[in-house]
Motif scaffolding. Structure first.
Motif, mmCIF file in Angstrom:
data_model
loop_
_atom_site.group_PDB
_atom_site.id
_atom_site.type_symbol
_atom_site.label_atom_id
_atom_site.label_comp_id
_atom_site.label_asym_id
_atom_site.label_seq_id
_atom_site.Cartn_x
_atom_site.Cartn_y
_atom_site.Cartn_z
ATOM 1 N N ALA A 29 0.827 -1.204 0.000
ATOM 2 C CA ALA A 29 0.000 0.000 0.000
ATOM 3 C C ALA A 29 0.863 1.255 0.000
ATOM 4 N N TYR A 30 1.929 1.241 0.807
ATOM 5 C CA TYR A 30 2.786 2.427 0.910
ATOM 6 C C TYR A 30 3.558 2.670 -0.388
ATOM 7 N N THR A 49 -2.954 8.212 -3.107
ATOM 8 C CA THR A 49 -2.988 8.952 -1.837
ATOM 9 C C THR A 49 -3.713 8.153 -0.766
ATOM 10 N N LEU A 50 -4.815 7.525 -1.149
ATOM 11 C CA LEU A 50 -5.578 6.716 -0.191
ATOM 12 C C LEU A 50 -4.792 5.485 0.250
ATOM 13 N N PHE A 51 -4.144 4.819 -0.714
ATOM 14 C CA PHE A 51 -3.340 3.644 -0.369
ATOM 15 C C PHE A 51 -2.158 4.040 0.517
ATOM 16 N N LEU A 52 -1.530 5.156 0.194
ATOM 17 C CA LEU A 52 -0.401 5.633 0.985
ATOM 18 C C LEU A 52 -0.832 5.894 2.423
ATOM 19 N N THR A 53 -1.988 6.508 2.594
ATOM 20 C CA THR A 53 -2.534 6.768 3.928
ATOM 21 C C THR A 53 -2.711 5.479 4.707
ATOM 22 N N HIS A 54 -3.337 4.501 4.053
ATOM 23 C CA HIS A 54 -3.629 3.254 4.766
ATOM 24 C C HIS A 54 -2.371 2.440 5.015
ATOM 25 N N GLY A 55 -1.408 2.508 4.122
ATOM 26 C CA GLY A 55 -0.146 1.827 4.360
ATOM 27 C C GLY A 55 0.540 2.348 5.616
ATOM 28 N N MET A 56 0.549 3.674 5.785
ATOM 29 C CA MET A 56 1.120 4.266 6.993
ATOM 30 C C MET A 56 0.341 3.861 8.230
ATOM 31 N N THR A 89 6.024 5.618 8.825
ATOM 32 C CA THR A 89 5.080 6.499 9.525
ATOM 33 C C THR A 89 5.629 7.905 9.734
ATOM 34 N N GLY A 90 6.920 8.104 9.484
ATOM 35 C CA GLY A 90 7.520 9.407 9.749
ATOM 36 C C GLY A 90 7.860 9.621 11.206
ATOM 37 N N LEU A 195 -0.928 15.343 1.902
ATOM 38 C CA LEU A 195 -2.336 15.076 2.178
ATOM 39 C C LEU A 195 -2.498 13.706 2.819
ATOM 40 N N ALA A 196 -1.797 12.707 2.285
ATOM 41 C CA ALA A 196 -1.859 11.360 2.851
ATOM 42 C C ALA A 196 -1.379 11.367 4.296
ATOM 43 N N TYR A 197 -0.314 12.120 4.563
ATOM 44 C CA TYR A 197 0.221 12.154 5.918
ATOM 45 C C TYR A 197 -0.738 12.848 6.879
#
Length: 342
Positions: A29-30, A49-56, A89-90, A195-197
């Motif tokens: 996802a990320y 963007t949605l996948f990146l959000t959920h991966g995090m 996750t940063g 935005l994802a973050y």
């Protein structure tokens, strides 16, 4: 062979498939999300963007299980995976061990442990407070950004973290270089990542905001002996609330790796994420007095997003927090994410 591998490394029988699946999913996802936001195709960028959000998000909740040593038998293996996932996750500016210790203190002392009290700071700086409240009104998670920012500067301003300065500098160089590269390659893709973050931080704080009405306790110079235990199992359970996305459709809770079954988690903290629904059912059955209905949580989260900046101390010391939760009127708390050990 799989059974032998599972028995050798994983803490619980049956843990190999769900944990490997969750780790692989968050990676796909990320990094798949990163590829999609670089595509320059608006539709794929939205999906990315949605996948990146959920991966995090999944990475964060896997880190939480690592912190409880729920994945592997070896704490070293848990720390390795937790530290690696923290790059997604940063939260990697802070040390994984600090993250774990702070979260263990949360369980040990039945309190929300902090080192930097942003509320005191904002109370002394009304202009900054007003700016934060404006940002929060627009659903920009300013408090979480502040807490993550503190992770970056803490080793350089806090004497007890000075041994982390070289590591922190290296992480800053790597991550900021990657972010700069992304921006130079595609400012739109960079905006998608931001935005994802922001969505990732918002979902985390949504899940955290109403799970406890614990005391907020300052952690004094890394000295746990200066803190007092806030009560036993009964205190812990009566000040803990569960916020599953759905009781009737439990598969929806996979969106947050069952993190909403929070009373069950606090009853047996080392229970792996995939066993929490069964544990919840075995411990509480159909009891609902500590369950936060999803619609009411949405209502509370929306209506009190500005008030939550400073919080409502009466919810900690009063006995009306559960009633407010059920009515969708609770204020809740910000800035207590397990990813920000400060």
């Amino acid at each position: 062979m799989l059974n032998k591998l599972e028995g050798s490394f994983f803490r619980y029988k049956g843990g190999l498939r769900p944990y490997v699946a969750a780790i692989l999913y968050c990676q796909l996802a990320y990094f798949g999300g990163v590829v999609l936001i670089l595509s320059s195709n608006p539709i794929w960028m939205i999906i990315g963007t949605l996948f990146l959000t959920h991966g995090m998000l999944i990475a964060a909740y896997l880190i939480h299980d690592c912190g409880h040593n729920a994945l592997f038998k070896s704490p070293h293996h848990n720390a390795f995976i937790g530290s690696a996932l923290n790059w997604l996750t940063g939260g990697c500016y802070g040390c994984y061990q600090d993250l774990r210790i702070k979260h263990m203190m949360h369980h040990m002392h039945n309190a929300d442990i902090i080192e930097f009290n942003y509320r005191d700071y904002l109370a002394r700086h009304p202009i900054q407070r007003k700016l934060v409240e404006i940002l929060e009104w627009f659903y920009i998670p300013a408090i979480e950004v502040i807490m993550h920012g503190i992770l970056i500067i803490a080793p350089f301003v806090c004497e007890h973290k000075k041994d982390q300065r070289l590591r922190a500098a290296a992480v800053i160089v790597v991550r900021f270089s990657l972010l700069l590269t992304l921006f130079l390659y595609s400012p739109i893709a960079y905006a998608c990542y931001l935005l994802a973050y922001m969505m990732f931080l918002t979902i985390l704080r949504f899940m955290d905001a109403f799970q406890h009405n614990y005391d907020i306790v300052m952690r004094h110079d890394n000295k746990p002996d200066l803190m007092m235990h806030r009560g036993g199992h009964e205190y812990e359970q009566t000040h803990t609330f569960s916020n599953p996305i759905s009781i009737n459709n439990p598969w929806l809770n996979l969106f947050t790796l069952n993190f909403g079954y929070h009373n069950a988690h606090h009853a047996r903290p080392t229970t792996p994420w995939y066993e929490l629904p069964n544990l919840h059912q075995s411990l509480y059955g159909n009891e609902t007095n500590f369950i936060v209905p999803f619609r009411q949580q949405l209502s509370s989260f929306h209506k009190n997003r500005v008030i939550r900046v400073m919080g409502d101390e009466s919810e900690i010391h009063g006995n009306h927090f559960a009633q407010r939760l059920q009515k969708g009127e609770a204020v809740g708390i910000n800035g207590v994410s397990f990813l920000t050990p400060f």
